[in-house]
Design an enzyme around this catalytic site. Structure first.
Site, PDB file in Angstrom:
ATOM      1  N   HIS A   1       0.820  -1.219   0.000  1.00 55.34           N
ATOM      2  CA  HIS A   1       0.000   0.000   0.000  1.00 55.34           C
ATOM      3  C   HIS A   1       0.853   1.268   0.000  1.00 55.34           C
ATOM      4  O   HIS A   1       0.307   2.371  -0.024  1.00 55.34           O
ATOM      5  CB  HIS A   1      -0.941   0.018   1.207  1.00 55.34           C
ATOM      6  CG  HIS A   1      -1.993  -1.044   1.170  1.00 55.34           C
ATOM      7  ND1 HIS A   1      -2.871  -1.178   0.120  1.00 55.34           N
ATOM      8  CD2 HIS A   1      -2.299  -2.033   2.053  1.00 55.34           C
ATOM      9  CE1 HIS A   1      -3.676  -2.211   0.359  1.00 55.34           C
ATOM     10  NE2 HIS A   1      -3.344  -2.738   1.521  1.00 55.34           N
TER      11      HIS A   1
ATOM     12  N   ASP B   1      -2.779 -10.544  -2.514  1.00 57.24           N
ATOM     13  CA  ASP B   1      -3.343 -10.074  -1.249  1.00 57.24           C
ATOM     14  C   ASP B   1      -4.826  -9.782  -1.439  1.00 57.24           C
ATOM     15  O   ASP B   1      -5.260  -9.393  -2.524  1.00 57.24           O
ATOM     16  CB  ASP B   1      -2.604  -8.807  -0.812  1.00 57.24           C
ATOM     17  CG  ASP B   1      -2.905  -8.397   0.609  1.00 57.24           C
ATOM     18  OD1 ASP B   1      -3.995  -7.848   0.847  1.00 57.24           O
ATOM     19  OD2 ASP B   1      -2.044  -8.617   1.494  1.00 57.24           O
TER      20      ASP B   1
ATOM     21  N   HIS C   1      -6.474  -7.333  -0.304  1.00 59.56           N
ATOM     22  CA  HIS C   1      -6.648  -5.908  -0.534  1.00 59.56           C
ATOM     23  C   HIS C   1      -5.907  -5.491  -1.805  1.00 59.56           C
ATOM     24  O   HIS C   1      -4.796  -5.953  -2.064  1.00 59.56           O
ATOM     25  CB  HIS C   1      -6.102  -5.101   0.651  1.00 59.56           C
ATOM     26  CG  HIS C   1      -6.706  -5.482   1.968  1.00 59.56           C
ATOM     27  ND1 HIS C   1      -6.240  -6.545   2.710  1.00 59.56           N
ATOM     28  CD2 HIS C   1      -7.737  -4.943   2.664  1.00 59.56           C
ATOM     29  CE1 HIS C   1      -6.963  -6.648   3.822  1.00 59.56           C
ATOM     30  NE2 HIS C   1      -7.869  -5.693   3.819  1.00 59.56           N
TER      31      HIS C   1
ATOM     32  N   ASP D   1      -4.461 -12.914   3.200  1.00 57.19           N
ATOM     33  CA  ASP D   1      -5.706 -12.590   3.889  1.00 57.19           C
ATOM     34  C   ASP D   1      -6.954 -12.906   3.074  1.00 57.19           C
ATOM     35  O   ASP D   1      -8.060 -12.509   3.447  1.00 57.19           O
ATOM     36  CB  ASP D   1      -5.711 -11.124   4.332  1.00 57.19           C
ATOM     37  CG  ASP D   1      -5.111 -10.181   3.312  1.00 57.19           C
ATOM     38  OD1 ASP D   1      -4.837 -10.618   2.184  1.00 57.19           O
ATOM     39  OD2 ASP D   1      -4.899  -9.003   3.648  1.00 57.19           O
TER      40      ASP D   1
END
Length: 444
Positions: A112, A151, A153, A240
């Site tokens: 990120h 991931d 996200h 995740d």
């Protein structure tokens, strides 16, 4: 005695001295349970699998990638630099031929972290994959690189860093941004005017299971990789998407993660998210290691795994099938970037591409506003200029001369820095000169 078909190096760095808070999901136990599990399962008794210690990235390694304001020492810790150094160590193992593949199990994570860094967002401060990639290019020469971000996200930071780079393919497979942080990662996000189609997002609906992930890999990712022909494949290996993860809504399994890596055959994997510390990460990491090493992983099974309970619905399957039928054309036949058309991705006016952006650093509570200008050049990938301000802080300037800069863009880059110094409009100025390997900053 088992023997790895592909020699594998594993780099551990639990970052004992870094945590957002003692009970935060992103804490050292994420790797400590994994470390115990790998030893108990006898992973390091397999011939061809070895453990390594991380290196420490220098501030200059970070400044190849990021505009760091006010400076690298203020916004990063030693743990951030060791996490990035762990990824660099993985790259060196592969690039020197000491190991065929490598997995950097390090934290803090990084995907990120965007081009500009004023602090932490999404638990990330330094984009450790990008630091690793640019270390490879600086040390071992020109390489075409594919990043497959798995991931849950969207990897908005990696997307931002490589938005204008036609030599880096970025594909993110993630939970639909309409249902999860950071709220981005949609199919229309395809890259800047000189790199259209080099960014591809695959937003999957909540409750997608192994079937949906592997379908996206088989029908979208693998055909694109076959066409792009990267020199290096990197798995940005967030974990995740697991059905037991406490902050997401997907139904992927440990064996599914292993199967994904068996299909992808990454040269390097770098750990990103994953917050089911006991019930998922030890088993996922073990499965990924076995798959990368070419060792049977069919016995991997995490606690509470019931295939029927996590099976995706027929409606979800139909949605993903339609998504997979449409997405490849965005890479193989991307739409033209039209001059003068203002979109959420920016506007192209003459030979200048402009983006106005507001970015929230949720981990640190910082609001940033920035204007990005790219000189669209027919001779190179173009000169990048970013003006940025965090909250009520000073205006800062970042200028990047690209690695393939033509003489005109190189000269214009120095001119922008000199003008910024003379006019005194900026509190901090940072120059990234990839062509001449010059990384300097000025404070006033």
């Amino acid at each position: 005695m088992l023997k790895a078909q592909n020699s594998l190096g594993i780099i551990f760095f639990p970052a004992f001295d870094w945590a957002i808070s003692p009970t935060h999901p992103e804490r050292q136990e994420r790797l400590l349970y994994t470390q115990d599990q790998l030893r108990e399962e006898g992973l390091f008794d397999i011939e061809g699998i070895g453990e390594y210690k991380p290196d420490v990235a220098a501030i200059e390694d970070l400044e190849r990638v990021h505009f760091l304001f006010p400076d690298g020492g203020s916004v990063t810790t030693r743990s951030h630099r060791i996490s990035a150094g762990g990824a660099m160590k993985a790259a060196d193992l592969v690039m020197t031929g000491e190991r065929e593949r490598a997995f950097a199990m390090v934290r803090p994570p990084g995907h990120h972290a965007m081009k500009v860094v004023h602090g932490s967002r999404g638990f990330c401060t330094v984009n450790i994959e990008a630091v690793m990639i640019e270390h490879i290019r600086e040390t071992y020469g020109h390489k075409r690189v594919a990043i497959i971000d798995t991931d849950c996200h969207h990897g908005d930071g990696s997307q931002d860093v490589y938005w204008h780079d036609p030599e880096t393919l970025f594909i993110s497979i993630h939970q639909d941004g309409r249902t999860l942080y950071p709220g981005s990662g949609f199919p229309q996000e395809l890259g800047g005017p000189g790199a259209m189609g080099r960014t591809l997002n695959i937003p999957l609906p909540p409750n997608t299971s192994d079937e949906g992930f592997l379908m996206a890999m088989e029908r979208v990712v693998m055909p694109i990789l076959d066409d792009f022909k990267p020199d290096i494949i990197i798995n940005s290996a967030g974990q995740d998407n697991h059905f037991s993860d406490p902050i997401t809504n997907m139904n992927f399994s440990a064996r599914g993660y292993a199967a994904l890596n068996e299909m992808l055959r990454p040269d390097i994997a770098v750990l990103e998210g994953g917050y089911s510390i006991q019930g998922a990460l030890p088993y996922i990491n073990l499965g990924i290691c076995l798959a990368m090493a070419g060792v049977d992983f069919s016995h991997i099974r995490e606690p509470n795994y019931n295939p029927e309970q996590v099976r995706q619905s027929s409606r979800t399957t139909e949605y993903i099938e339609e998504l997979c039928s449409q997405l490849p054309r965005l890479y193989f036949d991307p739409p033209a970037f039209k001059s003068g058309k203002d979109t959420s991705q920016g506007i192209l006016s003459g030979d200048t591409f402009v983006r106005h952006r507001q970015i929230f650093y949720d981990t640190d509570g910082i609001n940033e506003v920035q204007q990005e200008n790219l000189t669209v050049c027919p001779k190179c990938r173009g000169l990048l200029k970013i003006e940025t301000r965090a909250d009520s802080g000073p205006l800062c300037l970042g200028v990047e001369i690209p690695i393939d800069a033509c003489p005109e863009c190189r000269s214009k880059g120095y001119q922008l820095v000199e003008e910024g110094q003379l006019k005194g409009n900026y509190r901090y100025i940072q120059l990234i000169n990839r062509l001449d390997k010059e990384y300097v900053r000025f404070g006033f």
